[in-house]
Design a protein around this motif. Structure first.
Motif, PDB file in Angstrom:
ATOM      1  N   UNK A   1       0.979  -1.090   0.264  1.00 55.23           N
ATOM      2  CA  UNK A   1      -0.027   0.125   0.037  1.00 55.23           C
ATOM      3  C   UNK A   1       0.878   1.196   0.034  1.00 55.23           C
ATOM      4  N   UNK A   2       2.106   1.381   0.630  1.00 54.39           N
ATOM      5  CA  UNK A   2       2.830   2.334   0.784  1.00 54.39           C
ATOM      6  C   UNK A   2       3.272   2.609  -0.718  1.00 54.39           C
ATOM      7  N   UNK A   3       3.770   1.544  -1.389  1.00 54.68           N
ATOM      8  CA  UNK A   3       4.371   1.628  -2.697  1.00 54.68           C
ATOM      9  C   UNK A   3       3.252   2.397  -3.589  1.00 54.68           C
ATOM     10  N   UNK A   4       2.116   1.606  -3.443  1.00 57.80           N
ATOM     11  CA  UNK A   4       1.062   2.163  -4.438  1.00 57.80           C
ATOM     12  C   UNK A   4       0.871   3.673  -4.145  1.00 57.80           C
ATOM     13  N   UNK A   5       0.658   4.310  -3.036  1.00 59.75           N
ATOM     14  CA  UNK A   5       0.173   5.534  -2.675  1.00 59.75           C
ATOM     15  C   UNK A   5       1.542   6.540  -3.061  1.00 59.75           C
ATOM     16  N   UNK A   6       2.640   5.884  -2.833  1.00 66.11           N
ATOM     17  CA  UNK A   6       3.902   6.655  -3.166  1.00 66.11           C
ATOM     18  C   UNK A   6       4.153   6.748  -4.841  1.00 66.11           C
ATOM     19  N   UNK A   7       3.467   5.978  -5.626  1.00 66.75           N
ATOM     20  CA  UNK A   7       3.727   5.854  -6.949  1.00 66.75           C
ATOM     21  C   UNK A   7       5.073   5.437  -7.387  1.00 66.75           C
TER      22      UNK A   7
END
Length: 236
Positions: A35-41
């Motif tokens: 989720x962190x990776x997704x939201x940080x693009x």
């Protein structure tokens, strides 16, 4: 070959920003690297390039909050050496810790926010190096040497009393309903008065106060360097 990577890139900063936002909303247990990776693009692999585990990422985030506190106090000592006086420094340490959610959570052992990291050895080490209590214990000998604290009391006993008293003020401030039957107009002024009652009157000269601030700066720089070294990771 191993290469040291400092987390000062734009991507790393974005990852840390997202991790902080999610941590404050849902706590460590409710956040995943995906989720962190997704939201940080960024891709999950990019996150793992900087931090080997979720634990490394969040401990690194914790450390940065403490380092920001250190930098804040370094500026204060430089701009106004009187900040290093006990009756000013102790209430300020408590207030700054309370104003920073992560530092506050680590100080109070907030399991809801921090999960298993509340009692993790690296979290404990961080609080032991840069927590308000640890900094007070480190500066107490300097206060004693420069006529800012009484010296007719064994150092460890004096430090124990100071930390216990401050921890009490911290807990009351962190939990406003703890003393609902007692109200004071200015809790920080009460804390400052309690510090003076415990440590004795401050009889330092202006030169001694400056020397105290300079010693405090040296202490902060040393501990900052030690903590910074722990959030530089090794990648292949």
């Amino acid at each position: 070959m191993a290469q040291l990577v400092e987390h000062d890139s734009v991507k790393a900063a974005r990852i840390l920003s997202v991790a902080r936002e999610l941590l404050l909303r849902r706590g460590v247990k409710g956040v995943t690297i995906a989720e962190i990776a997704e939201k940080a693009h960024v891709g999950k692999g990019t996150v793992y390039l900087y931090w080997g585990t979720k634990e490394d990422l969040f401990v690194g985030l914790f450390a940065r909050d403490f380092l920001e506190v250190v930098d804040d106090f370094s500026r204060r000592f430089t701009d106004d050496p009187d900040t290093a006086r006990p009756h000013r420094l102790v209430p300020l340490l408590v207030r700054v810790a309370l104003e920073r959610p992560i530092v506050r959570a680590l100080q109070t052992g907030d399991v809801e926010m921090l999960g298993i990291l509340a009692e993790h050895p690296r979290s404990t080490e961080l609080v032991g190096a840069l927590g308000p209590g640890a900094l007070m214990y480190a500066v107490l000998p300097v206060w004693r040497a420069h006529h800012l604290a009484r010296t007719d009391w064994p150092l460890d006993e004096q430090a124990y009393a100071l930390r216990a008293m401050t921890a009490g003020f911290f807990q009351v401030a962190a939990h406003p309903h703890a003393l609902t039957e007692i109200e004071v107009a200015d809790p920080e002024a009460v804390m400052a008065g309690a510090v003076t009652a415990l440590l004795g009157p401050e009889t330092a000269t202006a030169a001694e106060v400056r020397a105290t601030a300079e010693a405090g700066l040296t202490l902060l720089h040393e501990r900052r360097a030690a903590v910074l070294a722990t959030i530089v990771t090794t990648t292949e």
